[in-house]
Design a protein around this motif. Structure first.
Motif, PDB file in Angstrom:
ATOM      1  N   TYR A   6       4.927 -24.945  -6.269  1.00  0.00           N
ATOM      2  CA  TYR A   6       5.469 -23.592  -6.073  1.00  0.00           C
ATOM      3  C   TYR A   6       4.590 -22.800  -5.107  1.00  0.00           C
ATOM      4  CZ  TYR A   6       7.086 -18.861  -7.100  1.00  0.00           C
ATOM      5  OH  TYR A   6       7.571 -17.590  -6.992  1.00  0.00           O
ATOM      6  N   TYR A   7       5.248 -22.178  -4.109  1.00  0.00           N
ATOM      7  CA  TYR A   7       4.531 -21.361  -3.126  1.00  0.00           C
ATOM      8  C   TYR A   7       4.806 -19.870  -3.308  1.00  0.00           C
ATOM      9  CZ  TYR A   7       3.613 -25.857  -0.957  1.00  0.00           C
ATOM     10  OH  TYR A   7       3.212 -27.153  -0.738  1.00  0.00           O
ATOM     11  N   TYR A   8       6.069 -19.470  -3.127  1.00  0.00           N
ATOM     12  CA  TYR A   8       6.399 -18.051  -3.285  1.00  0.00           C
ATOM     13  C   TYR A   8       7.913 -17.890  -3.351  1.00  0.00           C
ATOM     14  CZ  TYR A   8       6.964 -13.093  -2.554  1.00  0.00           C
ATOM     15  OH  TYR A   8       7.332 -11.786  -2.729  1.00  0.00           O
ATOM     16  N   SER A   9       8.380 -17.014  -4.225  1.00  0.00           N
ATOM     17  CA  SER A   9       9.801 -16.688  -4.374  1.00  0.00           C
ATOM     18  C   SER A   9      10.624 -17.967  -4.499  1.00  0.00           C
ATOM     19  CB  SER A   9      10.280 -15.804  -3.227  1.00  0.00           C
ATOM     20  OG  SER A   9      11.526 -15.217  -3.534  1.00  0.00           O
ATOM     21  N   ALA A  10      11.497 -18.272  -3.513  1.00  0.00           N
ATOM     22  CA  ALA A  10      12.310 -19.486  -3.589  1.00  0.00           C
ATOM     23  C   ALA A  10      11.684 -20.658  -2.847  1.00  0.00           C
ATOM     24  CB  ALA A  10      13.707 -19.219  -3.038  1.00  0.00           C
ATOM     25  N   CYS A  11      10.464 -20.488  -2.347  1.00  0.00           N
ATOM     26  CA  CYS A  11       9.820 -21.553  -1.571  1.00  0.00           C
ATOM     27  C   CYS A  11       9.066 -22.502  -2.493  1.00  0.00           C
ATOM     28  CB  CYS A  11       8.871 -20.968  -0.535  1.00  0.00           C
ATOM     29  SG  CYS A  11       8.092 -22.239   0.496  1.00  0.00           S
ATOM     30  N   VAL A  12       9.543 -23.718  -2.555  1.00  0.00           N
ATOM     31  CA  VAL A  12       8.889 -24.791  -3.308  1.00  0.00           C
ATOM     32  C   VAL A  12       8.830 -26.034  -2.432  1.00  0.00           C
ATOM     33  CG1 VAL A  12       9.665 -23.927  -5.554  1.00  0.00           C
ATOM     34  CG2 VAL A  12      11.053 -25.626  -4.328  1.00  0.00           C
ATOM     35  N   PRO A  40       2.819 -11.058  -4.630  1.00  0.00           N
ATOM     36  CA  PRO A  40       1.621 -10.977  -3.785  1.00  0.00           C
ATOM     37  C   PRO A  40       1.801 -11.801  -2.515  1.00  0.00           C
ATOM     38  CG  PRO A  40       1.258 -12.505  -5.583  1.00  0.00           C
ATOM     39  CD  PRO A  40       2.611 -11.904  -5.825  1.00  0.00           C
ATOM     40  N   LYS A  41       1.212 -11.347  -1.440  1.00  0.00           N
ATOM     41  CA  LYS A  41       1.416 -11.988  -0.151  1.00  0.00           C
ATOM     42  C   LYS A  41       0.475 -13.178   0.017  1.00  0.00           C
ATOM     43  CE  LYS A  41       2.154 -10.947   4.705  1.00  0.00           C
ATOM     44  NZ  LYS A  41       3.442 -11.637   4.675  1.00  0.00           N
ATOM     45  N   LEU A  42       1.030 -14.289   0.457  1.00  0.00           N
ATOM     46  CA  LEU A  42       0.252 -15.494   0.725  1.00  0.00           C
ATOM     47  C   LEU A  42      -0.356 -15.366   2.116  1.00  0.00           C
ATOM     48  CD1 LEU A  42      -0.575 -18.274  -0.322  1.00  0.00           C
ATOM     49  CD2 LEU A  42       1.564 -19.186   0.600  1.00  0.00           C
ATOM     50  N   ALA A  43      -1.696 -15.387   2.192  1.00  0.00           N
ATOM     51  CA  ALA A  43      -2.385 -15.064   3.439  1.00  0.00           C
ATOM     52  C   ALA A  43      -2.149 -16.093   4.538  1.00  0.00           C
ATOM     53  CB  ALA A  43      -3.886 -14.918   3.167  1.00  0.00           C
ATOM     54  N   ALA A 249      10.914 -23.169 -20.415  1.00  0.00           N
ATOM     55  CA  ALA A 249      10.509 -22.499 -19.181  1.00  0.00           C
ATOM     56  C   ALA A 249       9.024 -22.688 -18.883  1.00  0.00           C
ATOM     57  CB  ALA A 249      10.832 -21.014 -19.267  1.00  0.00           C
ATOM     58  N   VAL A 250       8.735 -22.967 -17.615  1.00  0.00           N
ATOM     59  CA  VAL A 250       7.372 -23.048 -17.105  1.00  0.00           C
ATOM     60  C   VAL A 250       7.295 -22.200 -15.846  1.00  0.00           C
ATOM     61  CG1 VAL A 250       5.640 -24.543 -16.039  1.00  0.00           C
ATOM     62  CG2 VAL A 250       6.913 -25.341 -18.038  1.00  0.00           C
ATOM     63  N   VAL A 251       6.399 -21.228 -15.829  1.00  0.00           N
ATOM     64  CA  VAL A 251       6.196 -20.384 -14.648  1.00  0.00           C
ATOM     65  C   VAL A 251       4.975 -20.907 -13.906  1.00  0.00           C
ATOM     66  CG1 VAL A 251       5.776 -18.060 -13.777  1.00  0.00           C
ATOM     67  CG2 VAL A 251       7.213 -18.398 -15.803  1.00  0.00           C
ATOM     68  N   LEU A 252       5.216 -21.513 -12.758  1.00  0.00           N
ATOM     69  CA  LEU A 252       4.126 -22.098 -11.988  1.00  0.00           C
ATOM     70  C   LEU A 252       3.343 -21.027 -11.243  1.00  0.00           C
ATOM     71  CD1 LEU A 252       5.972 -25.208 -10.494  1.00  0.00           C
ATOM     72  CD2 LEU A 252       4.339 -25.190 -12.386  1.00  0.00           C
ATOM     73  N   GLN A 253       2.034 -21.221 -11.163  1.00  0.00           N
ATOM     74  CA  GLN A 253       1.195 -20.335 -10.372  1.00  0.00           C
ATOM     75  C   GLN A 253       1.582 -20.463  -8.906  1.00  0.00           C
ATOM     76  OE1 GLN A 253      -0.676 -17.439 -10.042  1.00  0.00           O
ATOM     77  NE2 GLN A 253      -1.866 -18.281 -11.752  1.00  0.00           N
ATOM     78  N   GLY A 254       1.670 -19.340  -8.206  1.00  0.00           N
ATOM     79  CA  GLY A 254       2.119 -19.344  -6.822  1.00  0.00           C
ATOM     80  C   GLY A 254       1.029 -19.751  -5.840  1.00  0.00           C
ATOM     81  N   THR A 268       0.084 -28.081 -13.455  1.00  0.00           N
ATOM     82  CA  THR A 268      -1.333 -28.036 -13.092  1.00  0.00           C
ATOM     83  C   THR A 268      -1.898 -26.624 -13.227  1.00  0.00           C
ATOM     84  OG1 THR A 268      -0.792 -27.673 -10.759  1.00  0.00           O
ATOM     85  CG2 THR A 268      -1.074 -29.963 -11.488  1.00  0.00           C
ATOM     86  N   ALA A 269      -1.061 -25.614 -13.000  1.00  0.00           N
ATOM     87  CA  ALA A 269      -1.506 -24.221 -13.133  1.00  0.00           C
ATOM     88  C   ALA A 269      -0.291 -23.358 -13.430  1.00  0.00           C
ATOM     89  CB  ALA A 269      -2.214 -23.745 -11.869  1.00  0.00           C
ATOM     90  N   GLU A 270      -0.363 -22.613 -14.523  1.00  0.00           N
ATOM     91  CA  GLU A 270       0.727 -21.716 -14.910  1.00  0.00           C
ATOM     92  C   GLU A 270       0.307 -20.262 -14.756  1.00  0.00           C
ATOM     93  OE1 GLU A 270       3.202 -22.745 -18.518  1.00  0.00           O
ATOM     94  OE2 GLU A 270       1.433 -24.001 -18.899  1.00  0.00           O
ATOM     95  N   ARG A 271       1.288 -19.416 -14.511  1.00  0.00           N
ATOM     96  CA  ARG A 271       1.071 -17.965 -14.584  1.00  0.00           C
ATOM     97  C   ARG A 271       1.611 -17.509 -15.931  1.00  0.00           C
ATOM     98  NH1 ARG A 271       3.798 -13.200 -13.088  1.00  0.00           N
ATOM     99  NH2 ARG A 271       5.527 -14.364 -12.139  1.00  0.00           N
ATOM    100  N   THR A 272       0.752 -16.971 -16.767  1.00  0.00           N
ATOM    101  CA  THR A 272       1.138 -16.632 -18.136  1.00  0.00           C
ATOM    102  C   THR A 272       1.163 -15.130 -18.403  1.00  0.00           C
ATOM    103  OG1 THR A 272      -1.165 -16.882 -18.844  1.00  0.00           O
ATOM    104  CG2 THR A 272       0.265 -18.821 -19.048  1.00  0.00           C
TER     105      THR A 272
END
Length: 414
Positions: A6-12, A40-43, A249-254, A268-272
């Motif tokens: 997962y990267y951002y919004s609909a970008c995977v 948050p904006k991906l630099a 449901a699993v919310v992946l870290q962006g 590997t990393a979740e946003r909780t």
């Protein structure tokens, strides 16, 4: 094994041992004619994302189709192939041709044991598509912005059965309720209703697909420029809220930090925890001086210089030829001290200027910057982007959604 990052919004990113597909990379701020920003904006998205064999674009909306980023990506990864669905009316392909973005219209790609399928969805507007990546008995279904459509879902299930992992929407973008009401109490009520409605949509899609893991994603944005004050009224949920009622449901870290594979189903990393609303609003406020696209194009062009009395009847003629509305319904657009009124009923041929619209019912009142209206009726901008971008305010009498009126407005240009 299939891995989803997962990267951002609909970008995977979706990878198998034989193939890799980057989906819907949106990283350019100010889309929807200047109003949508990332948080948050991906630099450094190019550096974080890296190389993929294919770039799948699900549909034409600019938070999915980002030609600026695609040019940058192709310059860094020239071997990547952009793929899109075979829509009956392929607005996305037409747009890409106009933007000189190389792409392939395709239905199926097979590489070794990996099968990639793009499945267009004809409901409700015919512009959306889903992606299925299958390898052996494991699969990932990327449903992005697709609304529930049993015919479409039957095609998805026909490719993968119950997917191992499903990526589905959980929240709604667009102009409602923040551009339809001004009373804070009403806005709070409508925003809560909207959040619940989209949770129910999520559950309906999840129930139809029956995945082992569901990743709620997409629809992640904030409004910038002068529209930043509307953010708290949008009725947009945080993906973490879904974990409170859906055990799959699993919310992946962006930012490329979170991924999940079909063989282990362990992220590997979740946003909780939800995003900090105060920090989000502070960032949005820092964007308050950002111009809208029509500010940049037209500057201080005064209303009296715009030939609306010539343009608007022509726009009405074009829209009325495509109308599918069987009953009287009126769109009323404010122009200074008067209104232009358009009856959207098929064959009505009624477009007039008046100072009072109270006698027209049902009606949809629109107040919009005249410079932006000029860009919309001349085809420089598009009404659908204007609506999703929250660029005009609306009032409905009675307060009932009319899909035919929305469809009419999309063709209200010369």
């Amino acid at each position: 094994m299939i891995e989803v990052t997962y990267y951002y919004s609909a970008c995977v990113g979706i990878r198998t041992p034989e193939a890799s597909v980057l989906c819907d990379p949106w990283f350019t701020d100010g889309v929807f004619d200047g109003s949508w920003y990332q948080y948050p904006k991906l630099a450094d998205p190019l550096g974080v994302i890296g190389s993929y064999d294919y770039v799948y674009i699900s549909h034409i909306h600019p938070d999915h189709y980002d030609p600026i980023f695609l040019r940058m990506y192709l310059a860094s990864h020239p071997s990547a192939r952009i793929i899109i669905g075979d829509f009956p009316l392929n607005f996305l392909s037409n747009r890409m041709q106009a933007d000189h973005i190389p792409h392939e219209v395709c239905e199926k790609i097979s590489i070794g044991e990996t099968i990639v399928r793009i499945i267009p969805n004809q409901y409700p507007s015919g512009i959306d598509s889903a992606l299925v990546v299958k390898r052996g008995e494991q699969s990932v279904a990327n449903m992005n912005d697709n609304l529930y459509n049993e015919d479409h879902l039957e095609k998805v299930r026909g490719v993968c059965g119950a997917p191992t992992i499903a990526l589905t929407g959980y929240t709604g973008a667009g102009p409602y309720p923040q551009t339809f009401y001004s009373d804070p109490e009403t806005l709070a009520i409508k925003a809560a209703e909207k959040r619940e409605e989209f949770f129910q949509r999520y559950l309906r899609m999840q129930s139809a697909l029956k995945p082992q893991v569901t990743v709620p994603f997409a629809g992640q944005y904030i409004l910038g420029g002068r529209l930043h004050v509307l953010n708290k009224f949008r009725g947009v949920s945080d993906a973490v809220e879904v974990t409170g009622f859906d055990p799959t449901a699993v919310v992946l870290q962006g930012g490329g930090q979170g991924s999940i594979a079909t063989n282990s189903l362990r992220p590997t990393a979740e946003r909780t925890t939800p995003f900090d609303l105060a920090a989000m609003e502070s960032y949005a406020a820092s964007l308050a001086d950002r111009p809208m696209l029509y500010d940049t194009y037209f500057g201080d062009m005064p209303l009296q210089t715009i030939p609306f009395r010539r343009l608007l009847p022509k726009a009405y003629e074009n829209a009325s030829r495509r109308s599918a509305c069987s009953e009287d319904s009126y769109i009323c657009i404010k122009l200074g001290g008067e209104w232009v009124v358009a009856n959207v009923r098929e064959g009505s041929a009624q477009c007039l200027f008046t100072s009072d619209v109270s006698s027209f019912q049902p009606r949809w009142e629109i107040e919009i910057d005249p410079r932006y209206l000029y860009g919309l009726v001349t085809g420089l901008f598009h009404w659908n982007n204007a609506s999703i971008g929250s660029h005009f305010t609306s009032s409905r009498t009675p307060d009932i959604f009319n899909r035919d009126a929305v469809g009419f407005l999309n063709f209200f240009h010369v």
